[in-house]
Scaffold this motif. Structure first.
Motif, short mmCIF file in Angstrom:
data_model
loop_
_atom_site.label_atom_id
_atom_site.label_comp_id
_atom_site.label_asym_id
_atom_site.label_seq_id
_atom_site.Cartn_x
_atom_site.Cartn_y
_atom_site.Cartn_z
N ILE A 27 0.85 -1.19 0.00
CA ILE A 27 0.00 0.00 0.00
C ILE A 27 0.89 1.24 0.00
N ASP A 28 0.54 2.22 -0.81
CA ASP A 28 1.26 3.49 -0.82
C ASP A 28 0.75 4.32 0.36
N LEU A 29 1.43 4.21 1.47
CA LEU A 29 0.98 4.90 2.68
C LEU A 29 1.24 6.41 2.64
N HIS A 30 2.00 6.86 1.65
CA HIS A 30 2.13 8.30 1.45
C HIS A 30 0.84 8.86 0.86
N GLN A 31 0.17 8.03 0.05
CA GLN A 31 -1.09 8.42 -0.56
C GLN A 31 -2.28 8.08 0.34
N PHE A 32 -2.26 6.86 0.88
CA PHE A 32 -3.39 6.38 1.68
C PHE A 32 -3.01 6.35 3.15
N MET A 35 -6.05 11.16 7.41
CA MET A 35 -6.01 12.63 7.39
C MET A 35 -7.04 13.21 8.35
N GLN A 36 -8.09 12.45 8.61
CA GLN A 36 -9.12 12.87 9.55
C GLN A 36 -9.40 11.72 10.51
N VAL A 96 -19.57 7.95 -6.78
CA VAL A 96 -18.40 8.69 -7.27
C VAL A 96 -17.80 7.90 -8.42
N ILE A 97 -17.69 8.54 -9.58
CA ILE A 97 -17.20 7.86 -10.78
C ILE A 97 -15.68 7.97 -10.88
N ASN A 98 -15.03 6.83 -10.97
CA ASN A 98 -13.60 6.73 -11.27
C ASN A 98 -12.76 7.77 -10.52
N PRO A 99 -12.77 7.74 -9.20
CA PRO A 99 -11.99 8.74 -8.45
C PRO A 99 -10.49 8.56 -8.65
N SER A 100 -9.77 9.67 -8.67
CA SER A 100 -8.31 9.62 -8.72
C SER A 100 -7.81 9.06 -7.39
N PRO A 101 -6.55 8.64 -7.31
CA PRO A 101 -6.02 8.17 -6.02
C PRO A 101 -6.19 9.21 -4.90
N GLN A 102 -5.99 10.48 -5.26
CA GLN A 102 -6.14 11.53 -4.25
C GLN A 102 -7.60 11.64 -3.79
N LEU A 107 -12.13 10.10 0.01
CA LEU A 107 -13.35 9.33 0.25
C LEU A 107 -13.19 8.42 1.46
N TYR A 108 -12.07 7.69 1.49
CA TYR A 108 -11.82 6.81 2.63
C TYR A 108 -11.83 7.61 3.93
#
Length: 218
Positions: A27-32, A35-36, A96-102, A107-108
């Motif tokens: 998992i890319d933990l820098h991306q995922f 944050m809240q 939500v259609i085809n969300p970017s990784p960001q 969303l998560y």
């Protein structure tokens, strides 16, 4: 031969495969990442929409329909590559259609529970990403999900193709938010071992080892 899950290694061994190497997904933990904090989030459920039957979308919809009847105020969101026809997804589910990784990471981070209803998974990235972002996972008992969801410790697991069981686990978390938060904290800590760097290093070490063996054989 490299497998991403222990159950796949067992499957390979059952048909006579040998010399398999276990390297899970990373998992890319820098991306995922969180944050809240979940303690600051309002209860909300997120799940994947997929047209493949084995992804269990119909089971997820059945479980969510039961939930909506009893908890109509709980927001529910689906995401997927393409938006389905209007008669497939109820109007009370946001899509939500085809969300970017960001966008997916956001969303998560704005949901408290991730629902995984698959009938089978090699490993299963979305629940793991959701877990890294602070969601509590409610999922089916597949070999892939078992790689990181420990029942009652890092999430809740129910039998495959049992929407009622998924529903009851969702209700359990919504009615006991402290328990939901305790699972989330354990899950987010547990998933830290599955990083891109760590799994990439294991793959690199294996390739170097295999290259050395091949060189020595000449």
């Amino acid at each position: 031969k490299i497998v991403i899950a222990r159950w796949l290694q067992q499957q390979g061994e059952s048909i006579g495969a040998r010399d398999m190497h276990y390297i899970p997904n990373g998992i890319d933990l820098h991306q995922f990442h969180v944050m809240q904090p979940i303690a600051n989030r309002k209860p909300a459920i997120l799940t994947l929409y997929h047209t493949a039957t084995w992804k269990g979308t119909n089971d997820a919809l059945l479980a969510l329909a039961q939930l909506h009847n009893h908890f109509p105020h709980i927001p529910i969101t689906m995401f997927g590559v393409q938006k389905p026809a209007e008669d497939v997804i109820p109007k009370w589910i946001s899509f939500v259609i085809n969300p970017s990784p960001q966008a997916l990471a956001r969303l998560y981070n704005t949901h408290t529970i991730y629902l995984g209803a698959s009938h089978s998974e090699g490993w299963g990235l979305p629940p793991a990403e959701a877990m890294a972002c602070g969601c509590t996972v409610v999922c089916t008992d597949t070999g892939g999900f078992r790689e990181y969801v420990i029942p009652g410790i890092t999430g809740l697991i129910s039998p495959v193709k049992k929407p009622d069981a998924l529903y009851h686990n969702l209700v359990r978390l919504l009615e006991d938010l402290p328990y939901c938060i305790s699972l989330q904290r354990a899950a987010t800590q547990h998933i830290q071992q599955f990083t891109v760097d760590a799994m990439g290093s294991r793959l690199e070490e294996l390739l170097v080892q295999q290259l050395g063996q091949a060189t020595n054989s000449y």
